[in-house]
Scaffold this active site. Sequence first.
Site, PDB file in Angstrom:
ATOM      1  N   ARG A 114       0.556   0.869   2.410  1.00 20.34           N
ATOM      2  CA  ARG A 114       1.768   0.304   2.090  1.00 20.34           C
ATOM      3  C   ARG A 114       1.849   0.560   0.578  1.00 20.34           C
ATOM      4  NH1 ARG A 114      -0.686  -6.069   2.064  1.00 20.34           N
ATOM      5  NH2 ARG A 114      -2.360  -5.762   0.952  1.00 20.34           N
ATOM      6  N   ASN A 152       6.050  -8.047  -2.673  1.00 24.67           N
ATOM      7  CA  ASN A 152       4.781  -8.485  -2.462  1.00 24.67           C
ATOM      8  C   ASN A 152       3.851  -8.060  -3.593  1.00 24.67           C
ATOM      9  OD1 ASN A 152       3.168 -10.555  -0.718  1.00 24.67           O
ATOM     10  ND2 ASN A 152       1.719  -8.573  -0.689  1.00 24.67           N
ATOM     11  N   GLU A 153       3.018  -9.047  -4.147  1.00 29.29           N
ATOM     12  CA  GLU A 153       2.166  -8.444  -5.129  1.00 29.29           C
ATOM     13  C   GLU A 153       2.444  -7.256  -5.984  1.00 29.29           C
ATOM     14  OE1 GLU A 153      -1.742  -8.326  -3.085  1.00 29.29           O
ATOM     15  OE2 GLU A 153      -1.925 -10.812  -3.460  1.00 29.29           O
ATOM     16  N   GLU A 308      -0.735 -17.477  -1.481  1.00 28.00           N
ATOM     17  CA  GLU A 308      -1.900 -16.840  -0.628  1.00 28.00           C
ATOM     18  C   GLU A 308      -3.330 -17.420  -1.108  1.00 28.00           C
ATOM     19  OE1 GLU A 308      -2.051 -12.726   0.115  1.00 28.00           O
ATOM     20  OE2 GLU A 308       0.049 -12.576   0.078  1.00 28.00           O
ATOM     21  N   TRP A 316     -11.899  -7.503   2.928  1.00 34.09           N
ATOM     22  CA  TRP A 316     -11.674  -6.512   1.852  1.00 34.09           C
ATOM     23  C   TRP A 316     -12.858  -6.169   0.790  1.00 34.09           C
ATOM     24  CZ3 TRP A 316     -10.803  -8.807  -2.737  1.00 34.09           C
ATOM     25  CH2 TRP A 316     -10.346 -10.089  -2.575  1.00 34.09           C
TER      26      TRP A 316
END
Length: 669
Positions: A114, A152-153, A308, A316
């Site tokens: 991603r 996102n982020e 989140e 991770w």
Amino acid sequence: MVKQIKEVMPHIAFGGDYNPEQWDEQFWLEDAKLMQEAGVNLVSVAIFSWSVIERKEGQFDFVWLDKILDILHSHGIGVALATATASPPAWLSKEYPEVLAVQKNGVAYQVGSRQHYSPNSKRFRYAVKQLVTEMANRYKDHPAVKMWHINNEYGCHLSECYSEESLQAFRTWLKARYQTIDNLNKKWGTNFWSQRYNAWDEIQFPANLPTFYNPSQKLDYKRFMDEAIFELYKTEKEVLRDITPEIPVFTNFMYEFKPLNYFEWAKDMDLVTWDSYPDPREGKPYRHAMHHDLMRSLKNGQPFYLMEQVTSHVNWRDINLTKKPGEMRLWSYSTVARGGDGVMYFQWRQGRAGAEKFHGAMVPHSNNPESRTYQEIKQLGNELKQLDGLVDARTNAKVAIVFDWENWWAVELEGKPHNKLSYLDQVYQYYRVFYEKNIAVDFVDPTSDLSEYQLVVAPMLYMIREGEEKNLEQFVDQGGTLVVSFFSGIADQQDHIHLGGYPAPLRKLLGLTVEEFAPMADDETNTIVANGELSTVDTWADIIKLEGAKSIATFKENWYQNSPAVTIHQYGKGSSIYIGTNPSEAYVDKLLEGILQQLNISAPLSVPNNVEVVERTNNNQTYLFILNHNTDPVTVSLDKGVTYTNCLSNQKVTDEVHIEHTDVAILSY
Ligand code: GLA
Ligand code: GLA
């Protein structure tokens, strides 16, 4: 006009990322029912849905998303609708390879993970605009949509790009900043090592160099990439503002995230949201608390959403420890206590496929409603329903810590006297003391209005841009107390030295000059003597000459023995303290404790160790959070004569409150 967050969400938001496209339709109704049961009132949908929404260029499939939004709405669940731009589909880079970001070695990133896009790609920005326009037009009137979750982020995996298009954009950016090549040469100090440029197209990235880069160039590259990513955000924001002017927008930030200057970003967001994953192994709750306080400070105390966190464990890290029973709930209350009006998770349902299938979620693989994870979620979600009164409540801090992203970039560039200095560690070092003493702290940037504060701490403020010292001078002059630590006031915004004796812009305010730096080796320490008491210092010693300041601690050893290590200087109605070394925790504790006492700044309550006490205030109502991080219960004495209401049990409380281990009391008065 964009609506206030409390208008669209008059409750503490509770929910998480919801990725229904990863599940068969048969799960969707069950999801909505479980969410309802768990008190979920907001979910982020479609964050990674680009490839299932825009199947091919210009061919959109919204049928599934229509269904999902309808199901959620009919169950009373609001949606933070994502713009779906976080991970571009494979067809896009096949058709237009220039959308791919390029690594330093010239190799492009590929599809299959991603965030492989180049923020500078015009074709990528165009594709983003097309998608966001479709999304906004489709859902502008959908009653479930409460806010927009942009991308996102940003920058999480990729905050540098070395494509040809990025290089052109970098040169254009430099031209706008410096106007003439002569000016750039001056501002980059290019007579050093024969780096002078004749033309803009001679300029390259600060990458693939045989030895040290030009720090001014590197700093500008960081600024450029931050702004490039910000422009990408603003491309989306503008489309949304145009089509849905009333719906608030945000993107989710990260913690300890260096590449993006969040103080600047926050100005263009209606809500600060961020993602928090403290490592349970670390056992340093003050770090987690500091992130909350920083996020609350980005928009002047306006509450943030924790967008989140994880219920149990991430997948991770090398080893992913799980939160113990009660910890997720307790840490969530710490979020709320420190200004969080939203407690959200990644993600709703634990994935079946893909790289994050072992990442914890609100509903685990077992799908068992009796599971510990889901039960804890359900308890918290239903408790939070009782805290509507807290929405938009504020924190009243008398202490501020200066935090500056550009300073972070500059002070950690290579080629310094000591190249293992961590800006964050220096900030944590001072923050920790306030955390442990339950003293509220805001974060400010060097240009912020400081008049509300009594004490401002500026750890390692290496970079002082033109005129910023005036703000600090004015604060002290009018009665404030300022603490500055070593290696401050050294460089300007180009990362050129402020001439006139270190720390030139702060010399007058601190009443001293630093004649030399004496960094210490890894295993080296020194001792400082303050009022006859000894304590160990390491990392750094400044060779200080007093110019009006008074020494309050001196070095005991080495060639600079007896020279000042810590000083105080009266300036106007206030005073400034300088710490020319890296002191032990015990010394920092003592020093700050003395200052706090003198300024009459104290905690809301006195409590046993590892009990976190925080207050938020709303409409003349104060909410007192007492969080017990110990493994044993505690009893805490309350202010005499005050009748409190326990917000979770609705019972009246006076004199004292008993709190089980890993539990919280929220008392309003
Ligand atoms: C980040 C991302 C999420 C997910 C989580 C996992 O926060 O935004 O999509 O990958 O990490 O911890
Ligand atoms: C070498 C180089 C000099 C300088 C010094 C710094 O000797 O020749 O130009 O960079 O290192 O120590």
